[in-house]
Each structure stands twice: as structure tokens, then as C-alpha cells.
Design a protein around this motif. Structure first.
Motif, PDB file in Angstrom:
ATOM      1  N   THR A 153       0.689  -1.234  -0.117  1.00  0.00           N
ATOM      2  CA  THR A 153       0.125   0.138  -0.132  1.00  0.00           C
ATOM      3  C   THR A 153       0.874   1.298  -0.094  1.00  0.00           C
ATOM      4  OG1 THR A 153      -1.927  -1.088   1.124  1.00  0.00           O
ATOM      5  CG2 THR A 153      -1.784   1.397   1.310  1.00  0.00           C
ATOM      6  N   THR A 154       1.801   1.064   0.779  1.00  0.00           N
ATOM      7  CA  THR A 154       2.690   2.447   0.992  1.00  0.00           C
ATOM      8  C   THR A 154       3.771   2.571  -0.314  1.00  0.00           C
ATOM      9  OG1 THR A 154       3.112   1.981   3.222  1.00  0.00           O
ATOM     10  CG2 THR A 154       4.899   3.262   1.996  1.00  0.00           C
ATOM     11  N   ALA A 157       1.067   4.096  -3.118  1.00  0.00           N
ATOM     12  CA  ALA A 157       1.045   5.457  -2.642  1.00  0.00           C
ATOM     13  C   ALA A 157       2.441   6.400  -3.258  1.00  0.00           C
ATOM     14  CB  ALA A 157       0.745   5.593  -1.446  1.00  0.00           C
ATOM     15  N   GLN A 158       3.816   5.749  -3.024  1.00  0.00           N
ATOM     16  CA  GLN A 158       4.766   6.403  -3.601  1.00  0.00           C
ATOM     17  C   GLN A 158       4.804   6.452  -5.219  1.00  0.00           C
ATOM     18  OE1 GLN A 158       7.760   4.083  -1.603  1.00  0.00           O
ATOM     19  NE2 GLN A 158       7.614   5.351   0.274  1.00  0.00           N
ATOM     20  N   GLU A 160       2.167   6.624  -7.017  1.00  0.00           N
ATOM     21  CA  GLU A 160       0.942   7.345  -7.477  1.00  0.00           C
ATOM     22  C   GLU A 160       1.793   8.934  -7.556  1.00  0.00           C
ATOM     23  OE1 GLU A 160      -3.030   9.237  -6.247  1.00  0.00           O
ATOM     24  OE2 GLU A 160      -2.145   8.042  -4.796  1.00  0.00           O
ATOM     25  N   GLY A 161       2.452   9.240  -6.346  1.00  0.00           N
ATOM     26  CA  GLY A 161       3.056  10.391  -6.340  1.00  0.00           C
ATOM     27  C   GLY A 161       4.204  10.758  -7.540  1.00  0.00           C
ATOM     28  N   HIS A 166      -1.951  12.379  -6.082  1.00  0.00           N
ATOM     29  CA  HIS A 166      -1.793  11.876  -4.466  1.00  0.00           C
ATOM     30  C   HIS A 166      -3.125  11.520  -4.021  1.00  0.00           C
ATOM     31  CE1 HIS A 166       2.216  13.852  -4.863  1.00  0.00           C
ATOM     32  NE2 HIS A 166       1.828  14.657  -5.451  1.00  0.00           N
ATOM     33  N   ASN A 167      -2.965  10.571  -2.926  1.00  0.00           N
ATOM     34  CA  ASN A 167      -3.934  10.362  -2.161  1.00  0.00           C
ATOM     35  C   ASN A 167      -5.384   9.748  -2.904  1.00  0.00           C
ATOM     36  OD1 ASN A 167      -3.121  11.670   0.219  1.00  0.00           O
ATOM     37  ND2 ASN A 167      -3.703  13.808  -0.336  1.00  0.00           N
ATOM     38  N   GLY A 168      -4.725   8.780  -4.155  1.00  0.00           N
ATOM     39  CA  GLY A 168      -5.773   8.300  -4.793  1.00  0.00           C
ATOM     40  C   GLY A 168      -6.407   9.015  -5.910  1.00  0.00           C
TER      41      GLY A 168
END
Length: 377
Positions: A153-154, A157-158, A160-161, A166-168
Motif C-alpha cells: 500500500t505504501t 502510494a509512492q 502514484e506520487g 496523490h491520495n488516490g
């Protein structure tokens, strides 16, 4: 003005002499004779000659414990010291001693430095290429699926950035599109048991790519859907990423990268260009391991497609599209690339074909394929 090349007449300086054998100091005068190239150290009380040092072997150091004075010694005879408190006397000695500030290297020092440097490099390579991969594989076996899912999950998220959201916010939501993707995955995994459920997402970005993260996370980049001509091409790529999940490759790579980055950061430090060196070093370290993982995922994909009664032609075509769009890795670049040569992968995919190109039930209907293609529109 005196000619600087003319030898100075003999002169005397006041000093304290330590012979290095006893704790006491003697008050002496140092008689410097430039013509004879020597410094005589004479005991002030007895007038006895204590030592005679060649001026060319005279060296100087600053001793913090001696205030503003200068400490002189003879090269190769480090135990004896001559402490000169007067700045004028010290300057006079400096004028006649040609090698006063020369730093001497003991015989064999270069060889020793090269030996120990080579040993340090060998130790670093052993840690990075042998110990760290082995340790990463061991740790991967100790981490529970639940912990791995949290790590994944982490990581997602990285990623995605890195792709600009960000934040989905970058992930695409469409009931019909997601259902089509899940149906595709179900057809590919119906015959195998995965260590954890797949978590499939599509992210909005023009990059033609897909990646697997620890814990069963698989992210399809929308650029891949835009460039694919059939759902079987996407199914081939998805089967490849499922192979990574099945082999737990993302977790091992994550552990290894984290370890290598930490070690290299400590060694390289924070200097100009250090970040670039770090990235290049990591790429070199991960090349052979990643190629091995990629080849293993390809073999898994070919088998998964066979079991799902789907052709391998789709993934072969997709490899060729990537080659046409981005070029291929040849020679030295193939060695540095994290993925094997695309042309050879396409050949391997076609060699694994066990059925006719058109003798199969499509993985998605036309409507389902349309829904998946526009999931990010």
C-alpha cells in the motif's frame, strides 16, 4: 637586498630539546649551517653536542599543546623533538631547511593503501551482490502476507506520487471497467493459488506500463490500455505481473533496494552528483536480479495463458510495440537494462504458443473491452 640563493651564514636558535627517551627537556641552542647542510643541537649547560640533523631531513609540525611555537623533528626519527618558541628563530630555520613542509610517505604505504582499498571494495561488493540479496530473500520469507500488503500500500502510494497524483486522485473508477479487469484476472488465476488476493487498479498516465507491488497490488497504467489493440495483449501483460506477485518478486526487490540505498547513502554521502551516482549504482545492482525476475514472470505468463486457453501472440505483439516505440536494449545496454531484450522476449512468447492464434474464446467481450479501454476517460 640579499640574493635568496646565497647561503646564509651559520646562526643559532634557542630551543628546548626532547630526546624521546626521557620525560625531561633540555635547554639547547640549534646551530644551523646552511653551507654544511646541518643543524647541530648543543646542550646550553654543558656545551656538549647532542645530535646533528641534516637540514634536508628537517620537518616541522604545529603542536596545539605548544602554543604559538613550532616543533621540529628529523624525518624517520620521530621520537626526538626540538621546540622553538620564537617565531623569528622558527622563520630562520624555515629559510635554510628545503624540505621543512614536505609530507613523507613511508615505503610501501601506496601498496598498503591499494591493498586495503581493494579489500574495502571487495567487501562492499560482497555485501551488495551476495549478502544483501540472500538476506532479502530470507526476510521475504519471514514477512507475513498481511505485513506485505501494508508495505505494498505504501509502495503504490509512492508510485502514484511519482506519476503526478496523490491520495488516490490518479486512480480511475468505473464499475464496468473494473469488472472487466477483474474478469480478466479471474480467467488467468483460476487454476493457481496466490498467497493473497489480487488488488487491481488502473492509474491515469500516458506511460505504457504496468507494475506489481508487494502484497498482491497490481497497477495498470492507462497508457497501456490506450496502446493495446486487443484485450489479449493486456491479458498477457497482466499475466506477467501476476507472475511477479506469485513469486513475491516485488517484496524481494523492495527489501533489496531499501538495503542497497541505505548502504550506498552512508558510503557516498550527500555530495554534488551523489544522487545520480546512487541511482546508477542501484540500476547496476538490480540489473541481473531484475532480469532474472522478469524472465521468470514471462515463463509464468506463458503458462498462465496456456491454462486459460489464451494465445501468447498478444503478449508477443505487445513486446514488439514496446520495441518499436521505445527501442530495444542491445549489447551493453541490454546488460544494464532491468528487463531482458524485447525482441528475444517476443520470440520466446511465440515459441511458447500451444494453440492457434484464432482458436480461443476472447478474454473479454467487445463491450467489456470497450469499458476497460475507457475506464479513465
Amino acid at each position: 637586498m640579499a640574493d635568496p640563493t646565497t647561503p646564509l651564514p651559520a646562526f643559532a636558535v634557542s630551543a628546548r630539546y626532547f630526546d624521546g627517551q626521557s620525560a625531561g627537556a633540555r635547554v639547547v641552542r640549534g646551530v644551523a649551517e646552511q653551507m654544511k647542510g646541518r643543524l647541530q643541537i648543543v646542550d646550553e649547560e654543558s656545551g656538549r653536542l647532542l645530535e646533528e640533523w641534516p637540514l634536508e631531513e628537517l620537518r616541522m609540525i604545529r603542536d596545539p599543546g605548544f602554543g604559538d611555537g613550532i616543533v621540529f623533528f628529523r624525518e624517520g626519527h620521530d621520537e626526538a623533538r626540538l621546540n622553538v618558541a620564537s617565531a623569528q628563530d622558527a622563520a630562520a630555520l624555515e629559510a635554510v631547511a628545503p624540505n621543512l613542509r614536505k609530507v613523507s610517505v613511508a615505503k610501501g604505504t601506496t601498496r598498503k593503501v591499494l591493498f586495503w582499498t581493494g579489500g574495502a571494495v571487495a567487501a562492499l561488493l560482497l555485501i551488495l551482490f551476495v549478502i544483501l540479496p540472500t538476506l532479502s530473500d530470507t526476510l521475504a520469507g519471514l514477512i507475513s502476507p498481511e505485513q506485505e500488503e501494508t508495505i505494498g500500500t505504501t509502495v503504490v502510494a509512492q508510485m502514484e506520487g511519482m506519476l503526478g497524483s496523490h491520495n488516490g486522485s490518479g486512480f480511475c473508477t468505473s464499475d464496468a471497467g473494473q469488472a472487466a479487469l477483474d474478469k480478466m484476472a479471474e480467467r488467468l488465476t483460476g487454476h493457481i493459488e496466490l498467497p493473497y488476493p489480487l488488488k487491481l487498479k488502473v492509474i491515469r498516465h500516458p506511460m505504457v506500463n504496468a507494475f506489481a507491488a508487494p502484497g498482491g497490488h497490481i497497477v495498470i497504467v492507462s497508457g497501456l490500455l490506450d496502446k493495446a489493440d486487443s484485450p489479449e495483449e493486456v491479458a498477457g501483460v497482466l499475466a506477467h505481473e501476476i507472475g511477479h506477485v506469485y513469486n513475491r518478486d516485488p517484496l524481494r526487490i523492495t527489501l533489496r533496494t531499501a538495503g542497497s540505498a541505505g548502504i550506498l547513502s552512508m558510503i557516498l554521502g550527500d555530495f554534488a552528483g551523489g544522487a545520480l551516482v546512487l541511482v546508477i549504482s542501484q540500476q547496476l545492482m538490480q540489473a541481473s536480479f531484475s532480469r532474472e525476475a522478469e524472465a521468470g514472470a514471462d515463463v509464468f505468463a506463458f503458462e498462465a495463458l496456456r491454462e486459460a486457453e489464451l494465445p501468447t501472440e498478444g503478449i508477443a505483439r505487445f513486446f514488439e510495440k514496446l520495441r518499436d516505440r521505445y527501442g530495444d536494449s542491445e549489447g551493453a545496454m541490454e546488460y544494464l537494462a532491468s528487463h531482458p531484450n524485447l525482441a528475444s522476449r517476443a520470440i520466446a512468447a511465440r515459441a511458447a504458443e500451444s494453440r492457434g492464434k484464432d482458436d480461443f474464446e476472447p478474454v473479454l467481450s467487445a463491450a467489456e473491452w470497450d469499458a476497460l479501454k475507457v475506464i479513465c476517460k
